[in-house]
Enzyme design. Structure first.
Site, PDB file in Angstrom:
ATOM      1  N   LYS A 181       0.855  -1.181   0.000  1.00  0.00           N
ATOM      2  CA  LYS A 181       0.000   0.000   0.000  1.00  0.00           C
ATOM      3  C   LYS A 181       0.889   1.229   0.000  1.00  0.00           C
ATOM      4  O   LYS A 181       2.025   1.201   0.492  1.00  0.00           O
ATOM      5  CB  LYS A 181      -0.888   0.024   1.243  1.00  0.00           C
ATOM      6  N   GLY A 225     -20.417   6.574   4.848  1.00  0.00           N
ATOM      7  CA  GLY A 225     -19.530   6.929   3.761  1.00  0.00           C
ATOM      8  C   GLY A 225     -20.202   6.756   2.416  1.00  0.00           C
ATOM      9  O   GLY A 225     -20.600   5.646   2.053  1.00  0.00           O
ATOM     10  N   GLY A 271     -18.843   7.760  -0.713  1.00  0.00           N
ATOM     11  CA  GLY A 271     -17.937   7.978  -1.833  1.00  0.00           C
ATOM     12  C   GLY A 271     -18.334   7.092  -2.996  1.00  0.00           C
ATOM     13  O   GLY A 271     -19.474   6.604  -3.082  1.00  0.00           O
ATOM     14  N   VAL A 287     -17.629   4.020  -3.746  1.00  0.00           N
ATOM     15  CA  VAL A 287     -18.057   2.670  -3.370  1.00  0.00           C
ATOM     16  C   VAL A 287     -19.350   2.719  -2.563  1.00  0.00           C
ATOM     17  O   VAL A 287     -20.304   1.979  -2.830  1.00  0.00           O
ATOM     18  CB  VAL A 287     -16.956   1.949  -2.577  1.00  0.00           C
TER      19      VAL A 287
END
Length: 370
Positions: A83, A183, A185, A187
């Site tokens: 990552k 959330g 966003g 996705v």
């Protein structure tokens, strides 16, 4: 019956390489963490975020890269875990072209040991720009394969939620269930669309009020403040923002039967999974349920590098689809293992991933990824 926690040291592997760099000319500061390359080059997205310190950015990269090792091993794809994080500077809405050029050069210096793609704060446009400077950037699309992994991630989470509610609620469908989503966003919003279409009732929260307003308009969702979303009594809680949302207090108090969402590193501490297990809450380990995005990215990488002899788009599509649909199978296996062993689902999933790594061959993990 849930018995006890395990020594977390037995579930951990050391990182192979951590790179912390700063380029004064462009202002780019970044961390690249390679956790494990036993199954292949490390693959994991690049996150761009405003961190309180470089140490905080390093800590995030370490946790995220470790999760990618487990995720890729269980998904049955020939990649290790890595990552990267770019430390956003105040006042910058996006990385500059100069910063992406520098970052691309840093990736080139790793000589293929790490392949990156989209994550929070980095979209298709950034990956396309990055790909001008390195061949180790994916999520841009190639011959009809791959591209933006967000819709695939959302679909994989939807598949996983159905598996989790079948286990935790004895329900075959989300129709009529109350699901809270944290959330909105790329996705989270896509997941809401799938859940709404399937008949779920939604309560949502996001740091951007305009996203909440859109979810209300499109899905008839109820909006709540971000700080209150984990206090909502629901059937399912789907964290789809940043990690660490399940701390000790939340694990003890949350009023849901199932936790299944797209966010990485949802458990602030490993023992939070023990608390959930002790309360009988079905937790879908994040690195299992949100794997469809990296499967899509992996599909693109394999197409670019002719991993399969005479690979064609159709065969790779089938390869990826089987692994995405396999999320349901893997979760059910993990739920059963956790119940049989008296451990949390997080622990069971990590043990299963380590068993794949012990074999040293991603393709041998296909019995896990079926």
């Amino acid at each position: 019956m849930f018995i006890s926690s395990v020594e977390q040291s037995e579930l951990q592997l050391p990182h192979e390489q951590v790179v912390v760099r700063h380029d004064a000319a462009s202002g780019l500061s970044a961390v690249i963490a390679l956790h494990n390359t036993q199954l292949g080059p490390a693959a994991g997205g690049c996150r761009r975020w405003s961190y309180v310190s470089t140490d905080a950015a390093v800590e995030d990269a370490l946790r995220l890269s470790e999760g990618m090792t487990f995720k890729n091993a269980l998904a049955g794809i020939p990649f290790g875990g890595g990552k990267s994080v770019i430390i956003a500077r105040p006042g910058e809405d996006a990385p500059t072209s100069e910063q992406l050029a520098v970052f691309g050069q840093w990736l080139n210096e790793l000589a293929g040991r790490y392949i990156t793609a989209e994550d929070v704060g980095m979209g298709v446009a950034q990956m396309q720009e990055l790909a001008r400077h390195t061949k180790f950037a994916a999520g841009t699309g190639h011959r009809g394969v791959g591209g933006d992994p967000s819709p695939k991630t959302a679909y994989g989470v939807f598949v996983g939620i159905k598996s989790a509610i079948e286990y935790g609620l004895n329900r075959a469908s989300v129709n009529g269930l109350h699901i809270s989503v944290q959330g909105l966003g790329a996705v989270g919003m896509a997941l809401c669309a799938l859940l709404h279409q399937a008949g779920a009732r939604l309560t949502v929260a996001d740091i951007e009020p305009c996203r909440v307003a859109l979810a209300k308009q499109r899905f008839g969702a109820t909006g709540v403040d971000v700080k209150d979303i984990n206090k909502v009594a629901a059937d399912v809680f789907a964290p789809c923002a940043l990690g660490g949302v399940i701390n000790e207090a939340v694990a003890h108090e949350i009023d849901v039967s199932v936790i299944a969402g797209a966010a990485n590193n949802q458990l602030l501490h490993n023992h939070c999974g023990d608390i959930l297990a002790g309360r009988g809450i079905t937790y879908a380990p994040d690195f299992v349920i949100n794997a469809a995005g990296v499967i899509s990215v992996g599909q693109e990488c394999l197409m670019r590098n002719n991993y399969f002899q005479q690979a064609d788009t159709l065969s790779l599509q089938r390869w990826a689809e089987s692994r995405i649909q396999g999320i349901a199978y893997r979760l059910t296996r993990i739920f059963d293992m956790a119940s049989a062993k008296g451990c949390s689902t997080d622990t069971a999933a990590k043990r299963l991933a380590l068993s794949v790594l012990a074999q040293g061959d991603a393709q041998r993990g296909e019995t896990v990824a079926a």
